[in-house]
Design a protein around this motif. Structure first.
Motif, short mmCIF file in Angstrom:
data_model
loop_
_atom_site.label_atom_id
_atom_site.label_comp_id
_atom_site.label_asym_id
_atom_site.label_seq_id
_atom_site.Cartn_x
_atom_site.Cartn_y
_atom_site.Cartn_z
N ALA A 169 0.82 -1.21 0.00
CA ALA A 169 0.00 0.00 0.00
C ALA A 169 0.86 1.26 0.00
O ALA A 169 0.53 2.25 -0.67
CB ALA A 169 -0.93 -0.01 1.21
N LEU A 170 1.95 1.25 0.76
CA LEU A 170 2.84 2.40 0.76
C LEU A 170 3.36 2.68 -0.64
O LEU A 170 3.49 3.84 -1.06
CB LEU A 170 4.01 2.16 1.72
N MET A 171 3.67 1.64 -1.38
CA MET A 171 4.17 1.82 -2.74
C MET A 171 3.07 2.20 -3.73
O MET A 171 3.22 3.13 -4.52
CB MET A 171 4.85 0.54 -3.23
N ALA A 172 1.93 1.51 -3.66
CA ALA A 172 0.91 1.66 -4.70
C ALA A 172 0.10 2.94 -4.58
O ALA A 172 -0.19 3.60 -5.59
CB ALA A 172 -0.03 0.46 -4.67
N GLY A 173 -0.28 3.32 -3.36
CA GLY A 173 -1.16 4.46 -3.21
C GLY A 173 -2.52 4.21 -3.84
O GLY A 173 -2.90 3.06 -4.09
N GLY A 174 -3.28 5.26 -4.07
CA GLY A 174 -4.60 5.12 -4.68
C GLY A 174 -5.60 6.04 -4.01
O GLY A 174 -5.25 6.93 -3.23
N ASN A 175 -6.88 5.81 -4.33
CA ASN A 175 -7.97 6.59 -3.72
C ASN A 175 -9.09 5.62 -3.37
O ASN A 175 -9.58 4.88 -4.22
CB ASN A 175 -8.48 7.67 -4.68
N MET A 176 -9.50 5.63 -2.09
CA MET A 176 -10.49 4.67 -1.61
C MET A 176 -11.92 5.14 -1.80
O MET A 176 -12.86 4.43 -1.44
CB MET A 176 -10.22 4.34 -0.15
N ALA A 177 -12.11 6.33 -2.35
CA ALA A 177 -13.46 6.80 -2.63
C ALA A 177 -14.06 6.04 -3.81
O ALA A 177 -13.34 5.61 -4.72
CB ALA A 177 -13.44 8.29 -2.93
N ALA A 178 -15.37 5.87 -3.81
CA ALA A 178 -16.04 5.12 -4.87
C ALA A 178 -15.77 5.73 -6.24
O ALA A 178 -15.59 5.01 -7.23
CB ALA A 178 -17.54 5.07 -4.60
N ASP A 179 -15.71 7.06 -6.29
CA ASP A 179 -15.46 7.71 -7.58
C ASP A 179 -13.98 8.05 -7.78
O ASP A 179 -13.60 8.62 -8.80
CB ASP A 179 -16.31 8.98 -7.72
N GLY A 180 -13.16 7.70 -6.77
CA GLY A 180 -11.72 7.95 -6.88
C GLY A 180 -11.33 9.39 -6.87
O GLY A 180 -10.23 9.75 -7.30
N LYS A 181 -12.20 10.28 -6.33
CA LYS A 181 -11.92 11.71 -6.42
C LYS A 181 -11.84 12.42 -5.06
O LYS A 181 -11.61 13.63 -5.03
CB LYS A 181 -12.99 12.40 -7.27
N ASP A 182 -12.05 11.72 -3.96
CA ASP A 182 -12.06 12.37 -2.65
C ASP A 182 -10.62 12.56 -2.17
O ASP A 182 -9.92 11.57 -1.90
CB ASP A 182 -12.84 11.51 -1.65
N PRO A 183 -10.13 13.80 -2.04
CA PRO A 183 -8.73 14.02 -1.62
C PRO A 183 -8.44 13.49 -0.22
O PRO A 183 -7.30 13.11 0.07
CB PRO A 183 -8.57 15.54 -1.70
#
Length: 512
Positions: free
Chosen positions: A417-431
């Motif tokens: 997870a530290l390497m990959a990162g990402g966004n856990m919001a359903a739309d992928g847009k929540d900062p």
């Protein structure tokens, strides 16, 4: 800094920065090229540790530059001085012979170390055989390296069954000593006093209080219950310890590197001599690897390359260590002294100012507890923190295998997870739910966590610390930075000294 070292640093700093994902995409062999194992034994005694730096930003261009830096700083020559008993500790004019305690060093020093360890074994065996009566408890008083190493090893190796119940006390705060008293029966308790000089004020004050406790509780000869672990046996005799119960160690063994000497007495007494000997053997395997492997194939040196990259190129001020094993809960504490006391310096070995940051702040904890405490900062904070994960394939418990499976999956998932990162919001847009990723980690995966593995882990980090020091041109074997505060404390105790207004007000408020 020499011209060659300057050129090496310029080459290192000129390497184009790539993300971890880009590095993996560019090199299908990355895991194999940046992993390595140190192994020992055969059949029932076989063991080893896998070291994986593939999730760090180290790559071939950087490794080339760091190998050039190691050559410019004469790493090979410095390593030879360390391992042959030369006076590598230049500011104090002495060798640093902790490896001689486990069989690697000048022939005369190895022979002396073996003789001293044989003396310790005789006393340990005698105590186990009842020569000093019924001994069920040991209160070990020391501080710094005289306490951190024994405390780590006792905690790691005696959880299932201890031959003698060991309590390590380092703090001058009387609460710590009273807690040990409450757990021990004075009639069946020995006291080990661990001090290189046998003058350390915290240790000697605790020792006097332990003797008073024995006397107050009916022990007719408190001094006869004391084992002295010291490089100054004369002072131990003056303190009242019988010569047969003094276990000396060599003056050339530094405090934070002294676990392998008679400072390891509580480990041998509590865990048994076989366990202590296995710890020495595991460390010796790493010593041989460190002595023989060259360049990036030398795993402690490769770790130092990564350390230098993050500290001096990426300007990371801390390094985190998380042990996904309850038995290694004290390992980050041990590394704090080893790394920060060794390499927390402002000047080089030649007395000139350092030309960049030296040791980062070492900190850490135990997984999975730390995931619910500090990993928020690691994943989403503004500080870039290189992380080391340490885990064991074999569990240390007899419970449902689900416990260990969940422990390991969490460990590996955190690095991913530290390497990959990402966004856990359903739309992928929540900062608020965004993870930048590209955060480095290394993993040390042990086959099992036994005495040999513990010895290997500690020796690996000793050599890693030394390699970092060589690359920076500093002396890791002195620690003058701890002396000023101690001197001022003695001045206060003696009723002298000149202090600032704030300190005077604090002394007055405390009634001192």
């Amino acid at each position: 800094m020499s011209d060659a070292a300057t050129a090496a640093w310029k080459a290192i700093e000129s390497v184009e920065s790539k993300t971890l994902k880009e590095l993996f995409a560019a090199n299908p062999e990355r895991v194999a090229r940046l992993s390595g194992r140190i192994e020992w034994g055969s059949d029932e005694t076989a063991g080893g540790i896998l070291f994986d730096w593939s999730k760090t930003h180290i790559e071939d261009g950087l490794l080339d530059g760091f190998e050039a830096l190691a050559e410019a700083m004469d790493f090979t020559g410095a390593r030879e001085k360390l391992l042959t008993g030369a006076k590598i500790n230049v500011t104090e004019g002495r060798a640093a012979e902790h490896t001689a305690q486990r069989g690697t060093g000048a022939e005369a020093s190895v022979e002396e170390a073996q003789a001293l360890l044989a003396r310790m074994k005789m006393l340990v065996d005698a105590i186990h055989d009842g020569a000093l009566g019924d001994v069920k408890h040991l209160i070990h008083v020391g501080i710094g390296g005289s306490a951190l190493g024994p405390k780590l090893a006792i905690d790691a190796l005696t959880r299932d069954l201890a031959k003698v119940d060991v309590h390590v006390v380092s703090n001058i705060d009387g609460v710590a000593l009273e807690q040990a008293f409450e757990a021990c029966d004075p009639a069946t308790t020995l006291v080990a006093v661990a001090s290189k000089t046998f003058t350390t004020i915290e240790t000697m004050t605790n020792a006097q209080s332990a003797l008073a406790w024995l006397a107050d509780n009916g022990v007719s000869d408190p001094s006869g219950r004391v084992i002295a672990l010291t490089a100054n046996p004369e002072a131990a005799v003056e303190f009242g310890v019988d010569e047969t119960r003094i276990l000396p160690f060599m003056e050339s063994v530094g405090g934070r590197y002294s676990l392998w000497s008679s400072i390891g007495f509580p480990v041998a007494l509590g865990a048994g001599w076989d366990e202590f000997e296995a710890m020495l053997a595991g460390a010796q395997v790493v010593d041989r690897h460190f002595a023989e492997a060259e360049g990036r194939a030398n795993l402690p040196l490769r770790a130092a390359f990564a350390d230098q990259y993050y500290t001096r190129v990426r300007r990371c001020q801390t390094r985190a260590v998380f042990a996904y094993d309850e038995r290694l809960g004290l390992f980050p504490d041990y590394l704090q002294q080893l790394e920060m006391e060794s390499n927390g310096k402002r000047v080089k070995a030649d007395g000139s100012p350092v030309d960049g940051p030296t040791a980062p702040i070492t900190w850490g904890g135990v997984g999975t507890d730390a995931q619910h405490a500090v990993f928020q900062l690691l994943h989403q904070g503004t500080n870039l923190v290189p992380v080391d994960f340490i885990a064991s394939i074999a569990p240390g418990d007899m419970l449902d295998p689900a416990h260990h499976r969940i422990l390991l999956t969490n460990c590996f998932a955190q690095g991913a997870a530290l390497m990959a990162g990402g966004n856990m919001a359903a739309d992928g847009k929540d900062p608020a739910r965004a993870f930048p990723g590209d955060r480095p980690s290394a993993t040390m995966l042990c086959d099992d966590l036994d005495a040999a593995t513990l010895g290997a882990l500690i020796a690996f980090h000793e050599h890693r610390t030394f390699a970092n020091a060589v690359l920076m041109g500093i002396n890791p074997f002195d620690q003058f930075g701890v002396e000023l505060g101690k001197k001022m404390a003695k001045d206060i105790e003696a009723g002298g000294g000149e202090f600032d207004a704030s300190t005077k007000a604090l002394l007055e408020a405390a009634g001192l």
